[in-house]
Write a protein that holds these residues in place. Structure first.
Motif, PDB file in Angstrom:
ATOM      1  N   TYR A 106      86.741  52.939   8.486  1.00 37.88           N
ATOM      2  CA  TYR A 106      85.525  53.325   9.192  1.00 37.88           C
ATOM      3  C   TYR A 106      84.661  52.101   9.447  1.00 37.88           C
ATOM      4  CZ  TYR A 106      86.858  57.971   7.510  1.00 37.88           C
ATOM      5  OH  TYR A 106      87.548  59.126   7.237  1.00 37.88           O
ATOM      6  N   GLU A 107      84.075  52.037  10.622  1.00 35.59           N
ATOM      7  CA  GLU A 107      83.123  50.973  10.917  1.00 35.59           C
ATOM      8  C   GLU A 107      81.761  51.289  10.291  1.00 35.59           C
ATOM      9  OE1 GLU A 107      81.209  48.565  14.757  1.00 35.59           O
ATOM     10  OE2 GLU A 107      82.586  50.255  15.062  1.00 35.59           O
ATOM     11  N   PHE A 108      81.406  52.575  10.276  1.00 36.77           N
ATOM     12  CA  PHE A 108      80.119  53.012   9.760  1.00 36.77           C
ATOM     13  C   PHE A 108      80.305  53.725   8.425  1.00 36.77           C
ATOM     14  CE2 PHE A 108      79.784  53.083  14.440  1.00 36.77           C
ATOM     15  CZ  PHE A 108      78.850  52.062  14.591  1.00 36.77           C
ATOM     16  N   TYR A 109      79.617  53.244   7.416  1.00 33.90           N
ATOM     17  CA  TYR A 109      79.779  53.823   6.082  1.00 33.90           C
ATOM     18  C   TYR A 109      79.347  55.284   6.037  1.00 33.90           C
ATOM     19  CZ  TYR A 109      74.739  53.691   5.022  1.00 33.90           C
ATOM     20  OH  TYR A 109      73.393  53.920   5.014  1.00 33.90           O
ATOM     21  N   GLU A 110      78.433  55.665   6.927  1.00 32.65           N
ATOM     22  CA  GLU A 110      77.974  57.048   6.955  1.00 32.65           C
ATOM     23  C   GLU A 110      79.131  58.015   7.205  1.00 32.65           C
ATOM     24  OE1 GLU A 110      74.512  54.522   8.608  1.00 32.65           O
ATOM     25  OE2 GLU A 110      76.698  54.535   8.713  1.00 32.65           O
ATOM     26  N   ASP A 111      80.102  57.598   8.008  1.00 27.88           N
ATOM     27  CA  ASP A 111      81.262  58.451   8.275  1.00 27.88           C
ATOM     28  C   ASP A 111      82.122  58.605   7.027  1.00 27.88           C
ATOM     29  OD1 ASP A 111      80.485  58.744  10.940  1.00 27.88           O
ATOM     30  OD2 ASP A 111      81.610  56.970  11.571  1.00 27.88           O
ATOM     31  N   LEU A 112      82.260  57.531   6.262  1.00 29.43           N
ATOM     32  CA  LEU A 112      83.025  57.609   5.013  1.00 29.43           C
ATOM     33  C   LEU A 112      82.358  58.579   4.035  1.00 29.43           C
ATOM     34  CD1 LEU A 112      84.623  54.706   3.030  1.00 29.43           C
ATOM     35  CD2 LEU A 112      83.081  56.280   1.865  1.00 29.43           C
ATOM     36  N   LEU A 113      81.028  58.552   3.968  1.00 25.33           N
ATOM     37  CA  LEU A 113      80.323  59.403   3.020  1.00 25.33           C
ATOM     38  C   LEU A 113      80.448  60.886   3.355  1.00 25.33           C
ATOM     39  CD1 LEU A 113      77.027  57.392   2.356  1.00 25.33           C
ATOM     40  CD2 LEU A 113      79.068  57.538   0.927  1.00 25.33           C
ATOM     41  N   GLU A 114      80.833  61.211   4.580  1.00 29.83           N
ATOM     42  CA  GLU A 114      81.023  62.609   4.952  1.00 29.83           C
ATOM     43  C   GLU A 114      82.317  63.179   4.386  1.00 29.83           C
ATOM     44  OE1 GLU A 114      80.758  62.992   9.168  1.00 29.83           O
ATOM     45  OE2 GLU A 114      78.612  62.515   9.237  1.00 29.83           O
ATOM     46  N   ARG A 115      83.195  62.314   3.889  1.00 30.26           N
ATOM     47  CA  ARG A 115      84.458  62.785   3.319  1.00 30.26           C
ATOM     48  C   ARG A 115      84.206  63.582   2.046  1.00 30.26           C
ATOM     49  NH1 ARG A 115      89.211  59.554   4.827  1.00 30.26           N
ATOM     50  NH2 ARG A 115      90.197  60.488   2.996  1.00 30.26           N
ATOM     51  N   ARG A 116      84.648  64.820   2.008  1.00 29.88           N
ATOM     52  CA  ARG A 116      84.420  65.671   0.840  1.00 29.88           C
ATOM     53  C   ARG A 116      85.425  65.392  -0.274  1.00 29.88           C
ATOM     54  NH1 ARG A 116      83.255  71.795   2.322  1.00 29.88           N
ATOM     55  NH2 ARG A 116      82.520  71.677   0.156  1.00 29.88           N
ATOM     56  N   ASP A 117      86.493  64.653   0.045  1.00 33.52           N
ATOM     57  CA  ASP A 117      87.509  64.384  -0.983  1.00 33.52           C
ATOM     58  C   ASP A 117      87.208  63.132  -1.794  1.00 33.52           C
ATOM     59  OD1 ASP A 117      87.905  62.813   1.283  1.00 33.52           O
ATOM     60  OD2 ASP A 117      90.065  62.644   0.976  1.00 33.52           O
ATOM     61  N   ILE A 118      86.131  62.423  -1.475  1.00 30.92           N
ATOM     62  CA  ILE A 118      85.793  61.185  -2.179  1.00 30.92           C
ATOM     63  C   ILE A 118      84.814  61.487  -3.321  1.00 30.92           C
ATOM     64  CG2 ILE A 118      84.615  58.961  -1.981  1.00 30.92           C
ATOM     65  CD1 ILE A 118      85.770  58.700   0.819  1.00 30.92           C
ATOM     66  N   ASP A 119      85.191  61.086  -4.538  1.00 28.18           N
ATOM     67  CA  ASP A 119      84.351  61.305  -5.716  1.00 28.18           C
ATOM     68  C   ASP A 119      83.312  60.209  -5.905  1.00 28.18           C
ATOM     69  OD1 ASP A 119      85.839  63.635  -6.742  1.00 28.18           O
ATOM     70  OD2 ASP A 119      87.440  62.188  -7.079  1.00 28.18           O
ATOM     71  N   ALA A 120      83.698  58.966  -5.613  1.00 28.49           N
ATOM     72  CA  ALA A 120      82.824  57.829  -5.895  1.00 28.49           C
ATOM     73  C   ALA A 120      83.071  56.728  -4.881  1.00 28.49           C
ATOM     74  CB  ALA A 120      83.069  57.301  -7.314  1.00 28.49           C
ATOM     75  N   VAL A 121      82.077  55.870  -4.710  1.00 25.33           N
ATOM     76  CA  VAL A 121      82.212  54.735  -3.800  1.00 25.33           C
ATOM     77  C   VAL A 121      81.938  53.437  -4.537  1.00 25.33           C
ATOM     78  CG1 VAL A 121      81.664  56.029  -1.708  1.00 25.33           C
ATOM     79  CG2 VAL A 121      79.808  54.965  -3.012  1.00 25.33           C
ATOM     80  N   SER A 122      82.621  52.397  -4.110  1.00 18.12           N
ATOM     81  CA  SER A 122      82.382  51.046  -4.607  1.00 18.12           C
ATOM     82  C   SER A 122      81.698  50.275  -3.484  1.00 18.12           C
ATOM     83  CB  SER A 122      83.711  50.381  -4.988  1.00 18.12           C
ATOM     84  OG  SER A 122      83.504  49.032  -5.369  1.00 18.12           O
ATOM     85  N   ILE A 123      80.521  49.719  -3.769  1.00 20.01           N
ATOM     86  CA  ILE A 123      79.701  49.061  -2.750  1.00 20.01           C
ATOM     87  C   ILE A 123      79.649  47.565  -3.008  1.00 20.01           C
ATOM     88  CG2 ILE A 123      77.398  48.925  -1.722  1.00 20.01           C
ATOM     89  CD1 ILE A 123      76.974  51.842  -2.663  1.00 20.01           C
ATOM     90  N   ALA A 124      80.125  46.789  -2.036  1.00 17.46           N
ATOM     91  CA  ALA A 124      80.093  45.326  -2.138  1.00 17.46           C
ATOM     92  C   ALA A 124      79.606  44.735  -0.820  1.00 17.46           C
ATOM     93  CB  ALA A 124      81.478  44.786  -2.500  1.00 17.46           C
TER      94      ALA A 124
END
Length: 447
Positions: A106-124
């Protein structure tokens, strides 16, 4: 969706496990064996997304890949080549593990955050994006591993604390020294009073940031520079490859340097925060000052001050100066107590009374004192248990506040007083108006 899952008699992790099996075709998700022999079933895996996949993001992925039960399904970055590189690395690793290989980009992180299958994110991401991405992730129901320092400004850090606690999320700050054996030993000895009452602390972290002075260069077509800038509103900032180091996939060539944004006032906090998020952080932990901090900051050079000086309300004084005489530039800490001293750095620990180190090592061997698991594993364990990790958001916030205040005093060239209880400057309007307290975001961004 949650209600439908419950009606069918399956929990959320089981539901996501079945979904992943569907995406992966005939790939069978294995169970993972922990060091103690316990197996982690597919339904208890932790699904990760990565936001910011430059040099640090890739390094964090390698660390997470050592944690049993972790699966990576997505990445987001404003630089297209870095997205592709990350996808290739993740899919190759997951293929070798016999688990679902797909890693979406994804180019935009907002689209990644819409994924319901993701439990956690690593931000760098660069520091000026930490707050917005973290807050959005918490609101989206994701747990967060975010690189240090926690934020770019004081207010950002405080708002991140609210977002984490208000949304009942787990957050681990990438101040990984808290998980290292030498530093845990030092923290324990100081807290136990082994070297007596702490009087002074020497912490070598390095120089504060400098004004931005890189020449403007053409923006590469693979980079969304406007999104990289995000909330930054300083007109002096323009693109230079040092800020977002380029890579090549053909032939393969990784970044030759760390992103230089951290060295400039307009977008970073210099070594003060880059290494202060490690060394000042350990001092805070050892003093039991997580959630608090010094009450006065005196810049180097003011009234003859040889070093940046920070004073705690209990009388302890911490200075940014060499912690060992034989290597003045080495990054590390020296605790000076009424009964002796203790020096600690990465892979190094020394005490005026060596027997104290031997006694502490014996406690660890006998199981009287527990050493934390590796930093990323500690976060994954916290995600599963819903308990605080070893570097929770409040610890990261207080250390970040300390680093920002040190730079505010340095730039104002005078002492700055801070109330760590009310989290305010009292009547110091000049300090309160400093950009590192907070600045006006570029539209349409808001905190």
């Amino acid at each position: 969706m949650k209600g439908e899952e419950e009606k069918k008699g399956i929990n959320r992790r089981q539901f996501l496990g079945y979904s992943a099996l569907g995406l992966a075709g005939l790939t069978i998700l294995p169970s993972w064996r922990m060091a103690d022999g316990k197996r982690i079933p597919p339904s208890d895996r932790v699904v990760l997304g990565f936001i910011g996949v430059g040099r640090q993001g890739v390094s964090d992925f390698y660390s997470f890949s050592k944690c049993p039960g972790v699966q990576v399904v997505a990445c987001a970055d404003v630089e297209g080549l870095k997205r592709e590189r990350f996808k290739n690395k993740v899919e190759a690793w997951q293929k070798s593990q016999g688990i679902a290989q797909r890693c979406d980009m994804y180019e935009f992180y907002e689209d990644l955050l819409e994924r319901r299958d993701i439990d956690a994110v690593s931000i760098a991401t660069p520091d000026h994006w930490h707050a917005l991405v973290t807050i959005d992730a918490c609101r989206a129901g994701k747990d967060v591993y975010v690189q240090k320092p926690l934020a770019y400004t004081i207010r950002e850090g405080l708002e991140m604390v609210k977002a984490v606690r208000g949304n009942q999320r787990v957050l681990q700050v990438g101040s990984q020294q808290r998980s290292d054996r030498e530093f845990q030993t030092a923290i324990a000895l100081v807290r136990e009073g082994a070297i007596g009452h702490i009087e002074t602390i020497y912490a070598r972290v390095g120089d504060p940031p400098k004004p931005f002075d890189l020449p403007e260069q053409p923006i590469p077509g693979t980079l969304n520079w406007n999104k990289w800038m995000g909330p930054l509103n300083d007109p002096k900032i323009h693109y230079h490859p040092d800020l977002c180091p380029p890579i090549s996939l053909k032939p393969e060539q990784d970044e030759k340097l760390w992103g230089a944004w951290r060295w400039y006032r307009e977008m970073g906090n210099g070594y003060t925060a880059d290494w202060g998020a490690h060394m000042f952080d350990i001092a805070q932990a050892a003093l039991g000052m997580d959630g608090s901090g010094p009450c006065e900051y005196i810049p180097k050079g003011y009234s003859g001050a040889e070093y940046l000086t920070m004073k705690y309300i209990n009388g302890i004084i911490m200075t940014e100066q060499p912690f060992r005489e034989d290597d003045p530039e080495a990054k590390g800490i020296r605790f000076n107590g009424s009964k002796g001293w203790l020096k600690v750095a990465r892979g190094y620990i020394e005490c005026s009374d060596p027997s104290l180190l031997k006694k502490q090592e014996q406690k660890i061997t006998e199981g009287q004192y527990e050493v934390s698991s590796p930093h990323m594993q500690n976060f994954i364990d916290a995600v599963r248990s819903r308990k605080n990790p070893i570097a929770p958001v409040e610890a990261g916030c207080s250390t970040n506040t300390l680093c920002c205040l040190a730079n505010i005093a340095t730039e104002l060239q005078r002492p700055v007083k801070w109330d760590p209880v009310t989290l305010s400057f009292n009547d110091d309007n000049e300090a309160a108006g400093h950009r590192l307290h907070h600045y006006q975001y570029r539209r349409p961004y808001s905190l």
